[in-house]
Design a protein around this motif. Structure first.
Motif, PDB file in Angstrom:
ATOM      1  N   GLY A   1      40.645  56.339  42.613  1.00 49.58           N
ATOM      2  CA  GLY A   1      39.422  55.938  41.954  1.00 49.58           C
ATOM      3  C   GLY A   1      38.278  55.390  42.526  1.00 49.58           C
ATOM      4  O   GLY A   1      38.406  54.779  43.877  1.00 49.58           O
ATOM      5  N   MET A   2      37.319  55.749  42.692  1.00 50.39           N
ATOM      6  CA  MET A   2      36.077  54.716  43.687  1.00 50.39           C
ATOM      7  C   MET A   2      35.520  54.033  42.248  1.00 50.39           C
ATOM      8  O   MET A   2      34.642  53.343  43.386  1.00 50.39           O
ATOM      9  CB  MET A   2      35.299  56.325  43.549  1.00 50.39           C
ATOM     10  N   PHE A   3      35.883  53.917  41.418  1.00 48.45           N
ATOM     11  CA  PHE A   3      35.107  52.746  40.853  1.00 48.45           C
ATOM     12  C   PHE A   3      36.056  51.726  39.695  1.00 48.45           C
ATOM     13  O   PHE A   3      37.133  52.648  39.255  1.00 48.45           O
ATOM     14  CB  PHE A   3      33.837  52.885  39.600  1.00 48.45           C
ATOM     15  N   ARG A   4      35.441  50.637  39.610  1.00 50.34           N
ATOM     16  CA  ARG A   4      36.950  49.938  38.970  1.00 50.34           C
ATOM     17  C   ARG A   4      36.170  49.261  38.018  1.00 50.34           C
ATOM     18  O   ARG A   4      34.615  49.214  38.289  1.00 50.34           O
ATOM     19  CB  ARG A   4      36.801  48.655  39.416  1.00 50.34           C
ATOM     20  N   GLY A   5      36.547  48.104  36.888  1.00 54.55           N
ATOM     21  CA  GLY A   5      35.218  47.376  35.492  1.00 54.55           C
ATOM     22  C   GLY A   5      36.375  46.611  35.268  1.00 54.55           C
ATOM     23  O   GLY A   5      37.730  46.827  35.422  1.00 54.55           O
ATOM     24  N   TRP A   6      36.090  45.677  35.065  1.00 52.73           N
ATOM     25  CA  TRP A   6      36.228  44.373  34.821  1.00 52.73           C
ATOM     26  C   TRP A   6      35.377  42.892  34.122  1.00 52.73           C
ATOM     27  O   TRP A   6      34.267  43.926  33.910  1.00 52.73           O
ATOM     28  CB  TRP A   6      36.364  43.589  35.824  1.00 52.73           C
ATOM     29  N   LEU A   7      36.569  42.620  32.961  1.00 53.04           N
ATOM     30  CA  LEU A   7      35.385  41.355  31.611  1.00 53.04           C
ATOM     31  C   LEU A   7      36.043  40.242  32.406  1.00 53.04           C
ATOM     32  O   LEU A   7      36.696  40.223  32.863  1.00 53.04           O
ATOM     33  CB  LEU A   7      35.728  41.934  30.525  1.00 53.04           C
ATOM     34  N   GLY A   8      34.913  39.673  32.072  1.00 58.50           N
ATOM     35  CA  GLY A   8      34.856  37.911  33.316  1.00 58.50           C
ATOM     36  C   GLY A   8      34.194  37.079  32.352  1.00 58.50           C
ATOM     37  O   GLY A   8      33.113  37.288  32.261  1.00 58.50           O
ATOM     38  N   ILE A   9      33.735  35.984  33.479  1.00 56.26           N
ATOM     39  CA  ILE A   9      33.390  34.608  32.921  1.00 56.26           C
ATOM     40  C   ILE A   9      32.568  34.114  34.542  1.00 56.26           C
ATOM     41  O   ILE A   9      33.751  34.076  34.640  1.00 56.26           O
ATOM     42  CB  ILE A   9      33.762  33.616  31.705  1.00 56.26           C
ATOM     43  N   LYS A  10      31.357  33.769  34.992  1.00 55.62           N
ATOM     44  CA  LYS A  10      31.357  32.946  35.449  1.00 55.62           C
ATOM     45  C   LYS A  10      29.873  32.429  35.310  1.00 55.62           C
ATOM     46  O   LYS A  10      29.209  32.146  34.968  1.00 55.62           O
ATOM     47  CB  LYS A  10      30.678  34.301  36.873  1.00 55.62           C
ATOM     48  N   GLY A  11      29.532  31.673  36.595  1.00 59.05           N
ATOM     49  CA  GLY A  11      28.036  31.114  36.561  1.00 59.05           C
ATOM     50  C   GLY A  11      26.751  31.342  36.223  1.00 59.05           C
ATOM     51  O   GLY A  11      27.039  33.107  36.823  1.00 59.05           O
TER      52      GLY A  11
END
Length: 491
Positions: free
Chosen positions: A103-113
């Motif tokens: 796969g060329m793409f990846r997805g993610w849910l997260g929290i950052k500043g």
């Protein structure tokens, strides 16, 4: 990750062997010359076979940690068409067989500043194209909302890393971002920021900087992580990292240099204080920043041992129409207790802003409401609403040029069957902001309490009950005895 001996060398385990060549196979997207560069310094080394296998295995682990491969196999083979010299070591070839992740793409849910204010957490969705050109480059897009307020934020970034011996030594990031912040209820203004940033981060190991005790500590931690990776396995390792239970493994220092250019628009509320109205309008901030960071914690979100140090500075006024110098320091120490897996946690953070504008020599504005320190909220003193503590005028939080915060706590892990990323903690927080450092003592807030801590998605989530020890001294504070807190960092 699999590791294999060739049959030829099993009988000469204690004899000295020469690494004659490095071979790479199986890679499809990742460039061969990039991988060879991570291993080239091994060629020519003369070591006992046991040490050669240990070094080959360590480099294999480093290649696996790059995140590009689903599997790395190592074979130690006799060099082709070679015979053992009469008075020299046998030559061998290290053969690494890798398999690129699909796969060329990846997805993610997260929290950052947030890019415009790292103390404000953002719940974001990330879409990235890792290892885009085969040498570690990464293009990623973040779209999210700020917590609290649910203001929109977006960011596009391009990363170009540089590796040495399979370890990250430098990372250059170019990004552009746009954020909208609604602080009408707490501060009497809303803000729109569009900016671009170029940063370069250099990574140094404890061994290269200090040697001795620090170097041995770094090597010991690295050996422990290599053993842990063998026993835990690839799937479990990725899961631990995703839940925030495992640190990055970098025991050392990082130094980041940043150039930023922000176009900002501040819109005041219809009824707001005169100071907030004075900050309203359009402005351009052009700044140079530097951040020095050291991290030896076992866990970035729920540490039980180790230390953390960060010193950041920003000089604005290199162009634009805003001029100030801002500096902030953060220190943490964590001590494990000998019973029930408990730990003592201590942290302190302080900051100051030196205005440089408003004079005949520098005809620029001083810092605006977007640059000042505030107290209360998701990544600040517990128990207060967002920017709910500190000096106020007509109900609007004004923040301050000086800031001091501290945290003292006790962490208690829950027994089975509760998972390891769920804990209890008790704490005492103190914090103050003011325009003059002499007023920090007068503005000090002190709270205490306890609650439940859950780590995951790069975020520390707390459900707390909080008691305010000085409610009568600051009647205008916005305090509540309970909170649901999201933070992209420990403090």
């Amino acid at each position: 990750m699999g590791d294999h001996f060739s049959e030829h060398f099993e009988e000469i385990f204690d004899e000295e062997v020469l690494i004659d060549d490095i071979l790479i196979s199986g890679n499809t997207r990742t460039k061969t010359d990039f991988l060879v560069d991570q291993l080239a310094d091994l060629v020519g080394q003369k070591l006992p076979m046991t040490e050669i296998f240990a070094k080959a295995h360590e480099r294999g682990v480093n290649l696996h940690r790059l995140g590009f491969f689903s599997n790395v196999d190592i074979n130690v083979n006799k060099a082709p068409d070679s015979e053992a010299p009469k008075n020299g070591p046998l030559p061998c070839v290290l053969h690494y067989t890798v398999k690129d992740k699909p796969g060329m793409f990846r997805g993610w849910l997260g929290i950052k500043g947030s890019m415009d204010d790292v103390s404000v957490p953002i719940l974001y969705a990330n879409i990235s194209a890792p290892n885009l050109l085969g040498r570690g480059e990464e293009l990623q897009t973040d779209i999210g909302v700020k917590i609290p307020g649910f203001s929109l934020a977006g960011e596009i970034s391009l990363k170009k890393p540089k590796y040495r011996a399979g370890k990250l030594s430098k990372e250059t990031v170019c990004n552009t971002y746009s954020t909208t912040t609604d602080n009408m209820d707490t501060c009497g203004f809303s803000a729109d920021v569009f900016g671009a940033q170029l940063s370069s981060t250099y990574f140094y190991s404890m061994d290269s900087l200090f040697g001795g005790v620090f170097g041995e500590k770094g090597r010991e931690k690295e050996r422990e992580e290599i053993e842990e990776q063998e026993s835990v396995g690839e799937v479990a390792e990725d899961a631990l990292a995703a839940m925030g239970l495992k640190n990055s493994g970098k025991v050392g220092w990082s130094s980041t240099y940043t150039m930023s250019y922000d176009c900002r628009k501040i819109t005041p509320a219809k009824e707001c204080s005169m100071r907030v109205r004075g900050w309203a309008g359009n402005s351009v901030k052009s700044s140079f920043g530097h951040k020095l960071k050291m991290d030896t914690r076992d866990n970035a979100l729920a540490p039980t041992t180790g230390s953390y140090f960060e010193l950041s500075s920003e000089l604005a006024g290199l162009g634009g129409d805003v001029a100030f110098f801002k500096s902030q320091v953060s220190c943490q120490n964590h001590f494990p207790l000998p019973f029930f897996g408990m730990a003592l946690n201590f942290a302190v953070r302080a900051g100051a802003i030196l205005p440089l504008g408003g004079s005949n020599f520098i005809k620029m504005r001083n810092e605006s409401c977007l640059d000042r320190f505030y107290l209360g909220g998701m990544n600040s003193t517990r128990g207060f609403l967002n920017r709910g503590a500190g000096p106020r005028e007509k109900g609007n939080a004004l923040g301050g040029r000086y800031m001091l915060e501290s945290y003292s706590g006790l962490t208690v892990p829950l027994p089975e069957p509760f998972p390891g990323f769920v804990q209890l903690h008790g704490f005492i927080d103190a914090g103050a902001v003011a325009d003059h450092h002499e007023r920090l003592r007068d503005q000090l807030r002190l709270v205490g309490g306890g609650g439940l801590v859950v780590t995951g998605m790069g975020c520390r989530i707390e459900v707390n009950l909080v008691h305010n020890f000085n409610p009568l001294g600051f009647k205008n504070d916005q305090f509540r005895g309970y909170e649901l807190r999201f933070s992209p960092s420990f403090m």
